[in-house]
Design a protein around this motif. Structure first.
Motif, PDB file in Angstrom:
ATOM      1  N   VAL A 265       6.173 -79.821 -52.225  1.00 59.19           N
ATOM      2  CA  VAL A 265       5.493 -80.224 -50.985  1.00 59.19           C
ATOM      3  C   VAL A 265       5.692 -81.724 -50.786  1.00 59.19           C
ATOM      4  O   VAL A 265       5.245 -82.526 -51.598  1.00 59.19           O
ATOM      5  CB  VAL A 265       3.976 -79.920 -51.057  1.00 59.19           C
ATOM      6  CG1 VAL A 265       3.323 -80.194 -49.722  1.00 59.19           C
ATOM      7  CG2 VAL A 265       3.724 -78.498 -51.522  1.00 59.19           C
ATOM      8  N   ASP A 266       6.381 -82.067 -49.718  1.00 63.40           N
ATOM      9  CA  ASP A 266       6.594 -83.480 -49.407  1.00 63.40           C
ATOM     10  C   ASP A 266       6.930 -83.602 -47.930  1.00 63.40           C
ATOM     11  O   ASP A 266       7.697 -82.787 -47.401  1.00 63.40           O
ATOM     12  CB  ASP A 266       7.738 -84.048 -50.254  1.00 63.40           C
ATOM     13  CG  ASP A 266       7.688 -85.564 -50.341  1.00 63.40           C
ATOM     14  OD1 ASP A 266       7.618 -86.220 -49.265  1.00 63.40           O
ATOM     15  OD2 ASP A 266       7.709 -86.096 -51.456  1.00 63.40           O
ATOM     16  N   ASP A 267       6.378 -84.615 -47.273  1.00 68.74           N
ATOM     17  CA  ASP A 267       6.653 -84.791 -45.855  1.00 68.74           C
ATOM     18  C   ASP A 267       7.971 -85.526 -45.606  1.00 68.74           C
ATOM     19  O   ASP A 267       8.428 -85.625 -44.478  1.00 68.74           O
ATOM     20  CB  ASP A 267       5.493 -85.502 -45.141  1.00 68.74           C
ATOM     21  CG  ASP A 267       5.103 -86.817 -45.789  1.00 68.74           C
ATOM     22  OD1 ASP A 267       5.684 -87.183 -46.823  1.00 68.74           O
ATOM     23  OD2 ASP A 267       4.185 -87.471 -45.261  1.00 68.74           O
ATOM     24  N   ASP A 268       8.611 -85.974 -46.666  1.00 74.28           N
ATOM     25  CA  ASP A 268       9.913 -86.621 -46.544  1.00 74.28           C
ATOM     26  C   ASP A 268      11.012 -85.599 -46.851  1.00 74.28           C
ATOM     27  O   ASP A 268      11.122 -85.109 -47.984  1.00 74.28           O
ATOM     28  CB  ASP A 268      10.006 -87.811 -47.505  1.00 74.28           C
ATOM     29  CG  ASP A 268      11.337 -88.513 -47.394  1.00 74.28           C
ATOM     30  OD1 ASP A 268      11.590 -89.127 -46.345  1.00 74.28           O
ATOM     31  OD2 ASP A 268      12.134 -88.415 -48.350  1.00 74.28           O
ATOM     32  N   GLU A 269      11.804 -85.294 -45.843  1.00 77.25           N
ATOM     33  CA  GLU A 269      12.816 -84.246 -45.975  1.00 77.25           C
ATOM     34  C   GLU A 269      13.851 -84.567 -47.054  1.00 77.25           C
ATOM     35  O   GLU A 269      14.273 -83.682 -47.810  1.00 77.25           O
ATOM     36  CB  GLU A 269      13.522 -84.034 -44.636  1.00 77.25           C
ATOM     37  CG  GLU A 269      14.530 -82.913 -44.656  1.00 77.25           C
ATOM     38  CD  GLU A 269      15.173 -82.668 -43.306  1.00 77.25           C
ATOM     39  OE1 GLU A 269      15.875 -81.650 -43.185  1.00 77.25           O
ATOM     40  OE2 GLU A 269      14.992 -83.481 -42.383  1.00 77.25           O
ATOM     41  N   VAL A 270      14.246 -85.821 -47.156  1.00 77.04           N
ATOM     42  CA  VAL A 270      15.246 -86.210 -48.158  1.00 77.04           C
ATOM     43  C   VAL A 270      14.705 -85.957 -49.568  1.00 77.04           C
ATOM     44  O   VAL A 270      15.396 -85.398 -50.425  1.00 77.04           O
ATOM     45  CB  VAL A 270      15.653 -87.696 -47.981  1.00 77.04           C
ATOM     46  CG1 VAL A 270      16.551 -88.151 -49.120  1.00 77.04           C
ATOM     47  CG2 VAL A 270      16.333 -87.904 -46.635  1.00 77.04           C
ATOM     48  N   THR A 271      13.459 -86.334 -49.800  1.00 76.69           N
ATOM     49  CA  THR A 271      12.839 -86.117 -51.115  1.00 76.69           C
ATOM     50  C   THR A 271      12.730 -84.634 -51.429  1.00 76.69           C
ATOM     51  O   THR A 271      13.050 -84.205 -52.538  1.00 76.69           O
ATOM     52  CB  THR A 271      11.451 -86.779 -51.167  1.00 76.69           C
ATOM     53  OG1 THR A 271      11.590 -88.174 -50.888  1.00 76.69           O
ATOM     54  CG2 THR A 271      10.801 -86.588 -52.520  1.00 76.69           C
ATOM     55  N   ARG A 272      12.263 -83.848 -50.450  1.00 77.03           N
ATOM     56  CA  ARG A 272      12.156 -82.390 -50.644  1.00 77.03           C
ATOM     57  C   ARG A 272      13.491 -81.796 -51.049  1.00 77.03           C
ATOM     58  O   ARG A 272      13.588 -81.037 -52.018  1.00 77.03           O
ATOM     59  CB  ARG A 272      11.695 -81.700 -49.350  1.00 77.03           C
ATOM     60  CG  ARG A 272      10.254 -81.604 -49.136  1.00 77.03           C
ATOM     61  CD  ARG A 272       9.875 -80.635 -48.021  1.00 77.03           C
ATOM     62  NE  ARG A 272      10.760 -80.564 -46.882  1.00 77.03           N
ATOM     63  CZ  ARG A 272      10.635 -81.301 -45.786  1.00 77.03           C
ATOM     64  NH1 ARG A 272       9.681 -82.194 -45.675  1.00 77.03           N
ATOM     65  NH2 ARG A 272      11.475 -81.151 -44.776  1.00 77.03           N
ATOM     66  N   ASN A 273      14.524 -82.134 -50.301  1.00 77.05           N
ATOM     67  CA  ASN A 273      15.836 -81.548 -50.564  1.00 77.05           C
ATOM     68  C   ASN A 273      16.433 -82.026 -51.877  1.00 77.05           C
ATOM     69  O   ASN A 273      17.100 -81.254 -52.579  1.00 77.05           O
ATOM     70  CB  ASN A 273      16.787 -81.821 -49.398  1.00 77.05           C
ATOM     71  CG  ASN A 273      16.401 -81.023 -48.164  1.00 77.05           C
ATOM     72  OD1 ASN A 273      15.881 -79.918 -48.266  1.00 77.05           O
ATOM     73  ND2 ASN A 273      16.643 -81.584 -46.996  1.00 77.05           N
ATOM     74  N   LEU A 274      16.200 -83.270 -52.237  1.00 76.53           N
ATOM     75  CA  LEU A 274      16.684 -83.786 -53.514  1.00 76.53           C
ATOM     76  C   LEU A 274      16.012 -83.060 -54.677  1.00 76.53           C
ATOM     77  O   LEU A 274      16.673 -82.632 -55.623  1.00 76.53           O
ATOM     78  CB  LEU A 274      16.430 -85.293 -53.613  1.00 76.53           C
ATOM     79  CG  LEU A 274      16.881 -85.964 -54.912  1.00 76.53           C
ATOM     80  CD1 LEU A 274      18.386 -85.824 -55.106  1.00 76.53           C
ATOM     81  CD2 LEU A 274      16.463 -87.419 -54.919  1.00 76.53           C
ATOM     82  N   LEU A 275      14.687 -82.903 -54.591  1.00 75.50           N
ATOM     83  CA  LEU A 275      13.969 -82.171 -55.638  1.00 75.50           C
ATOM     84  C   LEU A 275      14.453 -80.727 -55.733  1.00 75.50           C
ATOM     85  O   LEU A 275      14.638 -80.194 -56.823  1.00 75.50           O
ATOM     86  CB  LEU A 275      12.464 -82.211 -55.382  1.00 75.50           C
ATOM     87  CG  LEU A 275      11.777 -83.511 -55.744  1.00 75.50           C
ATOM     88  CD1 LEU A 275      10.358 -83.549 -55.186  1.00 75.50           C
ATOM     89  CD2 LEU A 275      11.762 -83.697 -57.247  1.00 75.50           C
ATOM     90  N   LYS A 276      14.678 -80.115 -54.580  1.00 74.30           N
ATOM     91  CA  LYS A 276      15.164 -78.734 -54.583  1.00 74.30           C
ATOM     92  C   LYS A 276      16.515 -78.643 -55.288  1.00 74.30           C
ATOM     93  O   LYS A 276      16.729 -77.766 -56.130  1.00 74.30           O
ATOM     94  CB  LYS A 276      15.302 -78.204 -53.158  1.00 74.30           C
ATOM     95  CG  LYS A 276      15.837 -76.783 -53.112  1.00 74.30           C
ATOM     96  CD  LYS A 276      15.975 -76.262 -51.714  1.00 74.30           C
ATOM     97  CE  LYS A 276      16.497 -74.839 -51.748  1.00 74.30           C
ATOM     98  NZ  LYS A 276      16.609 -74.257 -50.412  1.00 74.30           N
ATOM     99  N   GLU A 277      17.405 -79.557 -54.973  1.00 75.25           N
ATOM    100  CA  GLU A 277      18.742 -79.542 -55.570  1.00 75.25           C
ATOM    101  C   GLU A 277      18.671 -79.723 -57.085  1.00 75.25           C
ATOM    102  O   GLU A 277      19.304 -78.975 -57.840  1.00 75.25           O
ATOM    103  CB  GLU A 277      19.586 -80.661 -54.950  1.00 75.25           C
ATOM    104  CG  GLU A 277      21.013 -80.688 -55.423  1.00 75.25           C
ATOM    105  CD  GLU A 277      21.814 -81.796 -54.764  1.00 75.25           C
ATOM    106  OE1 GLU A 277      22.661 -82.382 -55.457  1.00 75.25           O
ATOM    107  OE2 GLU A 277      21.594 -82.080 -53.567  1.00 75.25           O
TER     108      GLU A 277
END
Length: 84
Positions: free
Chosen positions: A12-24
């Motif tokens: 859960v993060d409102d920053d899309e770049v952070t969300r996608n980096l964590l997902k990767e």
């Protein structure tokens, strides 16, 4: 180490770049990852999964603390109520 742990993580993060980096990063380590762009979305995902027959179980939730509307700490309090 991508062993496919089967562990489902909600990020859960409102920053899309952070969300996608964590997902990767987490996916490469073998975890299943679901994303929520806000605390509200996370609450909706968790409520729906709890109420559905084949709902996902998230043994781990990674959340930003500073988000608009619902902060990470408020999310934690709500998650405790939902799962309690």
């Amino acid at each position: 180490m991508s062993g496919g742990t089967g562990l489902e993580i909600l990020v859960v993060d409102d920053d899309e770049v952070t969300r996608n980096l964590l997902k990767e990063v987490l996916f490469k380590e073998g975890y299943s990852v679901s994303l929520a762009p806000s605390g509200e979305a996370a609450i909706r995902i968790l409520s729906e999964s709890k109420n559905s027959e084949s709902g996902k179980i998230f043994p781990l939730l990674l959340s930003d603390i500073r988000m608009l509307e619902v902060t990470g700490l408020e999310l934690l309090k709500t998650v405790k109520k939902i799962s309690g």
